[in-house]
Design an enzyme around this catalytic site. Structure first.
Site, mmCIF file in Angstrom:
data_model
loop_
_atom_site.group_PDB
_atom_site.id
_atom_site.type_symbol
_atom_site.label_atom_id
_atom_site.label_comp_id
_atom_site.label_asym_id
_atom_site.label_seq_id
_atom_site.Cartn_x
_atom_site.Cartn_y
_atom_site.Cartn_z
ATOM 1 N N GLY A 1 1.016 -1.411 0.504
ATOM 2 C CA GLY A 1 -0.167 -0.198 0.292
ATOM 3 C C GLY A 1 0.656 1.078 -0.095
ATOM 4 C CG ASN A 2 -0.105 4.834 -1.485
ATOM 5 O OD1 ASN A 2 -0.851 4.972 -1.341
ATOM 6 N ND2 ASN A 2 -0.120 3.738 -2.434
#
Ligand code: PMT
Length: 401
Positions: free
Chosen positions: A208-209
């Site tokens: 993810g981020n």
């Protein structure tokens, strides 16, 4: 545009308060329902009786009625109002607003107001020009408060200069223009991607981020406020949406975001690609939690995800406007311009992780718009709500050309 609007009029203790009966009367004539909250000192400049007579509502000054203990709820005032207008706004009240001080009903109503807030400063010219006042106004601007600039002329002090409260007609015109602008996206459908994507590795892990969704949600709120029907395709975020004309489509992975965005591309007049999309996903998701090996490194094979913006760029119709974002760490303008071209965007909004308080997770952002035609427009650091307004103003100028 003001017909049927609920206006909360806040009056602080300055000589220009004597104009407030006329101001309230103008608003009532436009079809507004006006309620008044005053600071204790404002009562010396205009009587509650005059204001109650014009507005046909009791005037609120204290947190509760000392005679019967009835509570004056600043929260419900803030929720009732379509706009909160503070006129005149003294240097003292502006300073308190800028610093979150809430020692009277007018100020607590400000902190709980969810509606747009307008202030019409009024003070002596030197007080207005003072760095402290200007600093407070800058803070309020960054917080999204609309400043109705004072006029130049004769002041109560006998001096002449800038500091006179704008005339009631000008104040009403500013509110009217705001609500007129609010509808400049009426009849348009705006599709916005927001937040991160999660690419599953196994049932407990993902790639993810740090995107919080704040920038995309600010854009959705701004478009909805201006009358658009908004389709918000959003990755996993904790933000809530409560605005009626925002339809939220929750997704998790880049592929899901791609499918939802492409399905909406036929009805969207404007597409805004604000999501931070994972460019890769794991080739093979594990069905069970991957166990730690006793020794050695672990390798994950990654395969490319669809580029949503590029796909929408290929499908772009005549008259459809596409706006992308670029989050960069180096060679910012060059990289952003390349993405704008490759993805067939009309313009791209660049934010850089080298700028303080900009990009992921902050409530503020600092952007530069790079237009496909080569124009470059930098903006100051401001709240994401105001950045959204700048972006939509820019988009509308292009649409209306
Ligand atoms: O959510 P916040 O915490 O408020 O943070 C906001 C933000 C930093 C995420 C936002 O302002 C932002 O910059 N979003 C784009 C981030 C990004 O991934 O940029 P990029 O340079 O990798 O991608 C360029 C453009 O292509 C973007 O419009 C992106 O949405 C789009 N893209 C990228 C990859 C992909 N597979 N599909 C895409 O559509």
């Amino acid at each position: 545009m003001l017909k049927g609007k609920n206006i909360l009029l806040g009056i602080t203790g300055g000589i220009a308060a004597y104009k407030c009966a006329g101001l309230a009367r103008l608003l009532v004539k436009q079809g507004c329902d006006v309620k008044v909250v005053m600071t204790p000192l404002a009562r010396q400049f205009v009587t509650p009786l005059s204001m109650a007579t014009v507005t046909r509502h009791p005037i609120l000054v204290d947190f509760f009625n000392p005679e019967n203990g009835e509570w004056n709820s600043h929260v419900s005032l803030g929720l009732w109002a379509d706009a909160y207008l503070i006129a005149p706004a003294t240097a003292n009240s502006l300073g308190k607003m800028a610093n979150g001080i809430a020692d009277n009903l007018l100020l607590t109503s400000y902190l709980s107001a969810r509606c747009p807030v307008f202030v019409a400063p009024a003070m002596d010219l030197d007080m207005y020009a003072h760095k402290a006042t200007q600093r407070n106004l800058d803070i309020l601007r960054a917080d999204g408060v609309n400043i109705i600039e004072p006029e130049s002329g004769f002041l109560a002090s006998g001096l002449e200069g800038k500091g006179r409260m704008a005339e009631p007609e000008a104040i009403v015109a500013a509110l009217d223009a705001y609500f007129a602008e609010q509808q400049d996206l009426a009849g348009k459908t705006v599709m916005i991607t927001a937040g991160p994507t999660y690419e599953k590795i196994d049932p407990v892990r993902f790639i993810g981020n740090y995107s919080s969704g704040k920038m995309g949600f600010a854009l959705a709120e701004e478009c909805a406020r201006r009358g658009a029907s908004v389709k918000l395709v959003v990755g996993p975020v904790s933000l809530k949406t409560s605005t009626p004309n925002i339809e939220r489509i929750d997704v998790e992975s880049a592929q899901e975001m791609h499918d939802a965005a492409v399905a909406l591309s036929d009805i969207a007049d404007i597409e805004i690609l604000c999501a931070a999309v994972a460019d890769y996903r794991v080739a093979q998701q594990a069905d069970h939690k991957i166990k730690r090996e006793k020794t050695g490194a672990m390798t994950l094979e990654l395969v490319p995800n669809p580029d949503i913006a590029a796909e929408l760029g290929r499908r772009k119709r005549d008259g459809q406007l596409m706006i992308g974002f670029a989050l960069e760490t180096n060679d910012e303008q060059q990289n952003a311009a390349g993405k704008c071209e490759r993805k067939n965007l009309d313009f791209i909004v660049l934010n850089s992780l080298r700028d303080q308080n900009a990009g992921f997770r902050y409530d503020t952002n600092k952007v530069t718009i790079l237009d496909r035609n080569g124009d470059v427009t930098p903006y100051d650091l401001k709240s994401k709500a105001l950045v959204a307004k700048d972006i939509i103003d820019y988009a509308l100028k292009k649409l209306n050309k």
